[in-house]
Design a protein around this motif. Structure first.
Motif, PDB file in Angstrom:
ATOM      1  N   LYS A  81       4.881  -3.229   1.562  1.00 34.02           N
ATOM      2  CA  LYS A  81       4.447  -3.642   2.811  1.00 34.02           C
ATOM      3  C   LYS A  81       4.366  -5.094   2.954  1.00 34.02           C
ATOM      4  N   TYR A  82       3.603  -5.668   2.135  1.00 36.73           N
ATOM      5  CA  TYR A  82       3.207  -7.188   2.216  1.00 36.73           C
ATOM      6  C   TYR A  82       3.776  -8.063   1.291  1.00 36.73           C
ATOM      7  N   THR A 130      -7.925  -0.972   2.601  1.00 40.52           N
ATOM      8  CA  THR A 130      -6.617  -0.919   3.440  1.00 40.52           C
ATOM      9  C   THR A 130      -5.791   0.432   3.702  1.00 40.52           C
ATOM     10  N   ALA A 158       1.065  -1.050  -0.665  1.00 44.42           N
ATOM     11  CA  ALA A 158       0.808  -2.210  -0.132  1.00 44.42           C
ATOM     12  C   ALA A 158       1.718  -3.434  -0.863  1.00 44.42           C
ATOM     13  N   LEU A 211      -8.477  -2.192  -2.941  1.00 47.13           N
ATOM     14  CA  LEU A 211      -7.564  -2.132  -2.244  1.00 47.13           C
ATOM     15  C   LEU A 211      -7.245  -0.675  -1.480  1.00 47.13           C
ATOM     16  N   LEU A 218      -2.354  -9.508  -3.943  1.00 45.77           N
ATOM     17  CA  LEU A 218      -2.519  -8.683  -2.759  1.00 45.77           C
ATOM     18  C   LEU A 218      -4.175  -8.456  -2.345  1.00 45.77           C
ATOM     19  N   VAL A 263      -4.254  -9.051   3.829  1.00 49.94           N
ATOM     20  CA  VAL A 263      -4.334  -7.656   3.345  1.00 49.94           C
ATOM     21  C   VAL A 263      -5.563  -7.152   3.582  1.00 49.94           C
ATOM     22  N   LEU A 271      -4.087   2.026   1.852  1.00 53.65           N
ATOM     23  CA  LEU A 271      -2.746   2.017   0.923  1.00 53.65           C
ATOM     24  C   LEU A 271      -3.056   1.962  -0.446  1.00 53.65           C
TER      25      LEU A 271
END
Length: 420
Positions: A91-92, A81, A88, A77, A380, A386, A83
């Motif tokens: 944000k998501y 990303t 994350a 991750l 995620l 993502v 992040l």
């Protein structure tokens, strides 16, 4: 010029994984590893070994397998990303899901910090006869100085040194006791659940697979900003990252297993249940000699300091992620996160009646929070929105969700036993 030549060679032969290249990527995983050889682990491992002998070694093995999969996944991750897990999630994930889970993860970081600071204080008491509150204050002050004056690389080097000393300490002490290696190896891979052992099992699980370490690992990896260097660089890093995670987690597995084996070979064999870490150190002295007792205390102090550093970093990362920011020790939100986590943990230490039980229950709380973090993480990393083309394959998602389900079932089992 030499660096340029090496870079060109890597581009021409991206499939070659040289041993030296692999070890250049070792670091983030070891920074995370120190989180699961912390004082909370010491308490749970010595409780497991002194009460049940070798029988619960399998919990460390299972936890480490889970840890390798989850840490490897969360590192992806951060690499893909740019992040951390906290950023994350905010944000998501839907607000009613992401933010509450991140907030409970921050509360778990306080529980973690409590165990780490308490361990350092107990070690200072062993070595110098210092009171627990005074030792906790000194441990917290030393950690804050290190956090606010050192960068990632310097902390990584310090932590690698700490982990090495802790590991060597337990290798030394294992040479002083008689170990039934046949039984130890058998119990490391064959599960058994002795009557009344579920609290200890959950504590060991919570002490190894820790929510704050998932947030920390993603933060450390994303800080390298691999996602900004193009697709080829992302794929290169994804390949090498696994070696870092695998090597580091196996180091942690060996040290945690050594703790249980040491407790089983000394205390369990003599019918003694360890209820305080200071008791363990005192009992080692007549059994193994002055050197073993002193080495035990010094290793515990190093474990307390280094794991408090990483729990502080994790808290700063989790808190700053709520504000769409990555960890930066010079940023206000990161500083507030560190101070809140360590400060609240320090205050709680002043009201704890039984430090050893405090360590055990702090680890159990981590285990209870863990499924929420894991379900969030896997959702995620399985999302193409993502992760794009790097989203989890279907079989990988099923496996990771299975791990989260397993921890959830164990938590429900513990709750039923507690009510009953």
């Amino acid at each position: 010029m030499w660096n340029l030549i090496k870079e060109l060679e890597r581009k021409d032969h991206p499939h070659v994984l040289g041993a030296l290249d692999i070890f250049k990527y070792i670091g983030p995983g070891l920074l995370v590893t120190v989180g699961f050889i912390d004082p909370g682990n010491w308490a749970t491992n010595f409780a497991a070994g002194s009460e049940y002998g070798y029988l619960l070694l399998w919990v460390v093995t299972l936890s480490t397998i889970m840890l390798i999969a989850l840490q490897h996944n969360v590192a992806h991750l951060g690499i893909v990303t740019g992040l951390c897990l906290s950023e994350a999630a905010v944000k998501y994930a839907p607000k009613w899901v992401g933010r509450p889970i991140v907030i409970t993860a921050f509360l778990a970081s306080i529980s973690t910090s409590l165990a780490e600071i308490l361990g350092g204080a107990i070690a200072l008491q062993m070595l110098f006869g210092m009171s627990i509150p005074m030792g906790a204050i000194l441990t917290t002050a030393a950690v804050l100085i290190m956090l606010f004056t050192n960068g990632y690389k310097r902390i990584e080097r310090a932590v690698i040194g700490f982990v090495s000393i802790i590991g060597l300490s337990f290798i030394y002490e294992l040479f002083l006791v008689h170990v039934d290696w046949k039984s130890a190896v058998f119990c490391a891979f064959v599960p058994s659940v002795p009557q009344g052992s579920l609290l200890v099992i959950m504590s060991v699980l919570g002490a190894v697979v820790m929510p704050h370490n998932l947030f920390l690992h993603s933060e450390i990896v994303q800080s390298r900003e691999i996602n900004l260097e193009g697709d080829a660089r992302i794929q290169h890093m994804l390949k090498y990252e696994f070696f870092d995670t695998l090597f580091s987690m196996l180091v942690g597995w060996a040290i945690n297993s050594a703790m249980i084996i040491l407790a089983a070979s000394t205390f369990y064999e003599h019918g003694t249940h360890v209820e305080e870490l200071s008791q363990a150190q005192a009992m080692l002295q007549p059994l193994l000699g002055n050197n073993a007792a002193n080495i035990f205390a010094i290793a515990l102090l190093l474990a307390g300091l280094s794991s408090t550093i990483t729990s502080g970093m994790a808290a700063g990362s989790i808190f700053s992620g709520l504000f769409h920011e990555s960890y930066n020790v010079k940023d206000t939100h990161s500083v507030v996160g560190i101070l809140l986590s360590l400060g609240i943990a320090l205050l709680l230490i002043f009201v704890i009646g039984n430090p050893f039980q405090g360590l055990l229950y702090s680890q159990m709380f981590l285990s209870i929070q863990l499924p929420f973090t894991v379900f969030l993480q896997v959702s995620l990393t399985s999302s193409k929105r993502v992760m794009g083309k790097y989203a989890n394959k279907k079989w990988n998602s099923i496996f990771l969700y299975g791990l989260a389900t397993l921890v959830t079932v164990l938590n429900i089992w513990l709750l039923i036993e507690a009510i009953g």
